[in-house]
Motif scaffolding. Structure first.
Motif, PDB file in Angstrom:
ATOM      1  N   LEU A  70      11.009  37.578  37.381  1.00  0.00           N
ATOM      2  CA  LEU A  70       9.996  37.677  37.378  1.00  0.00           C
ATOM      3  C   LEU A  70       8.612  38.551  37.909  1.00  0.00           C
ATOM      4  N   LEU A  71       8.922  39.210  38.410  1.00  0.00           N
ATOM      5  CA  LEU A  71       7.633  40.322  38.713  1.00  0.00           C
ATOM      6  C   LEU A  71       7.060  41.351  37.596  1.00  0.00           C
ATOM      7  N   ASP A  72       8.382  41.836  36.849  1.00  0.00           N
ATOM      8  CA  ASP A  72       7.717  42.854  36.046  1.00  0.00           C
ATOM      9  C   ASP A  72       6.326  42.094  35.048  1.00  0.00           C
ATOM     10  N   GLU A  73       5.477  43.193  34.747  1.00  0.00           N
ATOM     11  CA  GLU A  73       4.118  43.668  33.182  1.00  0.00           C
ATOM     12  C   GLU A  73       5.135  41.942  32.782  1.00  0.00           C
ATOM     13  N   GLU A  74       6.403  42.297  32.030  1.00  0.00           N
ATOM     14  CA  GLU A  74       6.732  41.904  31.093  1.00  0.00           C
ATOM     15  C   GLU A  74       7.629  40.112  31.444  1.00  0.00           C
ATOM     16  N   GLY A  75       7.442  40.069  33.068  1.00  0.00           N
ATOM     17  CA  GLY A  75       8.269  38.809  32.775  1.00  0.00           C
ATOM     18  C   GLY A  75       7.714  37.467  33.573  1.00  0.00           C
ATOM     19  N   ALA A  76       8.361  36.582  34.072  1.00  0.00           N
ATOM     20  CA  ALA A  76       7.757  35.038  34.221  1.00  0.00           C
ATOM     21  C   ALA A  76       6.624  35.100  35.257  1.00  0.00           C
ATOM     22  N   ASP A  77       6.236  35.193  35.852  1.00  0.00           N
ATOM     23  CA  ASP A  77       4.620  35.725  36.817  1.00  0.00           C
ATOM     24  C   ASP A  77       4.321  36.432  37.372  1.00  0.00           C
ATOM     25  N   PRO A  78       3.925  37.603  36.776  1.00  0.00           N
ATOM     26  CA  PRO A  78       4.207  39.126  37.619  1.00  0.00           C
ATOM     27  C   PRO A  78       3.154  38.589  38.725  1.00  0.00           C
ATOM     28  N   TYR A  79       2.339  38.362  38.566  1.00  0.00           N
ATOM     29  CA  TYR A  79       0.747  38.131  39.724  1.00  0.00           C
ATOM     30  C   TYR A  79       0.437  36.313  40.294  1.00  0.00           C
ATOM     31  N   LEU A  80       2.139  35.920  40.079  1.00  0.00           N
ATOM     32  CA  LEU A  80       1.829  34.548  41.240  1.00  0.00           C
ATOM     33  C   LEU A  80       0.818  33.291  41.046  1.00  0.00           C
ATOM     34  N   GLU A  81       0.588  33.797  40.057  1.00  0.00           N
ATOM     35  CA  GLU A  81       0.104  32.455  39.105  1.00  0.00           C
ATOM     36  C   GLU A  81      -0.088  30.938  39.620  1.00  0.00           C
TER      37      GLU A  81
ATOM     38  N   HIS B 172      10.340  26.701  30.750  1.00  0.00           N
ATOM     39  CA  HIS B 172       9.748  26.391  31.691  1.00  0.00           C
ATOM     40  C   HIS B 172       8.722  27.628  31.777  1.00  0.00           C
ATOM     41  N   TYR B 173       9.475  29.075  31.966  1.00  0.00           N
ATOM     42  CA  TYR B 173       8.564  30.164  32.133  1.00  0.00           C
ATOM     43  C   TYR B 173       7.973  30.901  30.289  1.00  0.00           C
ATOM     44  N   GLY B 174       8.608  29.852  29.632  1.00  0.00           N
ATOM     45  CA  GLY B 174       8.729  30.564  27.452  1.00  0.00           C
ATOM     46  C   GLY B 174       9.429  31.357  27.882  1.00  0.00           C
ATOM     47  N   ARG B 175      10.902  31.276  28.282  1.00  0.00           N
ATOM     48  CA  ARG B 175      11.830  32.197  27.731  1.00  0.00           C
ATOM     49  C   ARG B 175      11.695  33.448  28.051  1.00  0.00           C
TER      50      ARG B 175
ATOM     51  N   ARG C 128      12.329  37.548  25.805  1.00  0.00           N
ATOM     52  CA  ARG C 128      11.342  38.500  24.805  1.00  0.00           C
ATOM     53  C   ARG C 128      12.175  39.944  24.443  1.00  0.00           C
ATOM     54  N   GLU C 129      11.469  40.908  23.931  1.00  0.00           N
ATOM     55  CA  GLU C 129      11.921  41.981  23.237  1.00  0.00           C
ATOM     56  C   GLU C 129      12.526  42.487  24.288  1.00  0.00           C
ATOM     57  N   GLY C 130      13.043  43.107  24.855  1.00  0.00           N
ATOM     58  CA  GLY C 130      13.752  44.340  25.234  1.00  0.00           C
ATOM     59  C   GLY C 130      13.780  44.104  26.866  1.00  0.00           C
ATOM     60  N   PHE C 131      14.020  42.663  27.159  1.00  0.00           N
ATOM     61  CA  PHE C 131      13.835  41.895  28.331  1.00  0.00           C
ATOM     62  C   PHE C 131      16.445  42.680  28.491  1.00  0.00           C
ATOM     63  N   PRO C 132      16.546  42.828  29.874  1.00  0.00           N
ATOM     64  CA  PRO C 132      17.419  43.053  29.747  1.00  0.00           C
ATOM     65  C   PRO C 132      18.880  41.987  29.870  1.00  0.00           C
TER      66      PRO C 132
END
Length: 368
Positions: free
Chosen positions: A94-105, A319-322, A326-330
């Motif tokens: 959720l919160l990583d810079e490359e996550g689903a919605d890091p700034y809870l927008e 819902h959050y764009g898969r 994404r490349e490098g996602f663990p």
């Protein structure tokens, strides 16, 4: 009012928020720091690194754990007495810079966090017992803050041993914090430090769950019910399947009545009655090959043709764009390899007595 399931659902943790409701940016900021430094909440320069006051550091630590974004565990060095933290995989998601919605927008992310806060799942029990009791066990009616405090107190006294009872002031502070967190129409208290900021800074007010009625000492609070137009259907479906997974790990079904009414259910957490819940997920179910609403003997159920928890994450991730693609996602396994204490096998340590001048939140805590 005794309910043996309560002890299975919650940890007796009261007042750890330091009176602060979670604020905009806190969870992302805490995650980014914990990811690189498991000792961040105990560092002398933590207020500088996190950009908040000292008490707010303790609050950020509490909320990160309560939302299941961190897991606390002993340090590798046995001489280090305080518990340290590791970021959970869901926090990475959720919160990583490359996550689903890091700034809870996305308001859906706030509903998701609200669900995680109240949930007891395979990763952790609920670390916000006052929240759990009010949302899941209290009658759906108008109440004053004093009545909420009394309700929580009675439930604690009837379900836990006296030696574990919290101080009454801790429960009262929980209720005050809950109101700060969710109520849209709070009254500004000029004598309370941070009161004005509390009115502005809690993102969870956007959920519209709590509204006030009356003024002053007569002021009461009502938890709203409705269709929740700002709750995305995939987030609701995730919560429904996550709840169903606690009953069965395999494909099957769960009644909409249970999803709406059972303690710990989405209907309780989101304050949605059965017709509203059914209508909210109808469009998603009709387009999803693994979901179906079936009716038999006058009862409607949500049927799922795959194991509910993996299916829940598939729906949420889509819902959050898969994010997971994404490349490098663990994977969860890769994340646990990076943070081994997340696997639950970290050794437990016995609580040690320390001098009174040491900050209470720096003492060793028992790990569930």
């Amino acid at each position: 009012m005794s309910d043996s399931r309560l002890s299975e659902a919650v940890e007796l943790s009261f007042g750890r928020h330091e009176t602060f409701a979670p604020r905009f940016g806190w969870l992302h900021k805490a995650y980014m720091q914990v990811k690189h430094d498991s000792e961040i909440f105990h560092r002398e320069d933590a207020p500088v690194l996190l950009g908040v006051g000292k008490n707010m550091v303790y609050s950020m630590r509490h909320w990160s754990k309560a939302f299941k974004l961190t897991k606390e565990h002993p340090h590798e060095d046995p001489s280090y007495r305080a518990l340290i933290a590791s970021p959970t995989w869901r926090a990475r998601w959720l919160l990583d810079e490359e996550g689903a919605d890091p700034y809870l927008e996305d308001t859906g992310s706030l509903w998701l966090l609200h669900w995680w806060l109240l949930s007891n799942d395979t990763e952790a029990k609920c670390w916000a017992p006052s929240w759990y009791m009010i949302f899941n066990l209290a009658p759906r009616s108008r109440v004053t803050s004093a009545e909420m405090t009394s309700f929580i107190t009675r439930y604690v006294h009837e379900n836990f041993e006296e030696k574990d009872w919290p101080a009454g002031e801790s429960i009262s502070r929980d209720v005050e914090c809950m109101i700060k967190m969710y109520a849209l129409d709070q009254e500004f208290n000029p004598l309370s430090p941070g009161s004005f900021e509390d009115l502005l800074m809690s993102p969870f007010r956007e959920l519209g769950l709590l509204e006030g009625q009356g003024k002053g000492k007569e002021r009461a609070w009502r938890f709203t019910n409705g269709s929740r137009s700002n709750l995305p259907a995939p987030v609701l479906a995730y919560a429904c399947l996550d709840f169903a997974a606690r009953s069965s790990a395999n494909a099957g079904s769960i009644s909409l009545a249970r999803l709406a009414q059972d303690p710990g259910s989405p209907g309780r957490a989101f304050r949605m009655r059965e017709p509203d819940l059914a209508k909210a997920i109808e469009s998603l179910v009709s387009d999803h090959p693994d979901l179906q609403i079936v009716s038999a003997l006058g009862q409607s159920s949500l049927a799922f043709s795959k194991a509910p928890l993996p299916l829940a994450w598939d729906i949420l991730d889509a819902h959050y764009g898969r994010v997971r693609e994404r490349e490098g996602f663990p994977t969860p396994q890769e994340w646990t390899k990076k943070y081994p204490a997340l696997d639950g096998n970290a050794p437990k340590r016995t609580r040690k007595k320390m001098p009174q001048q040491v900050e209470a939140l720096d003492l060793i805590e028992e790990i569930a």
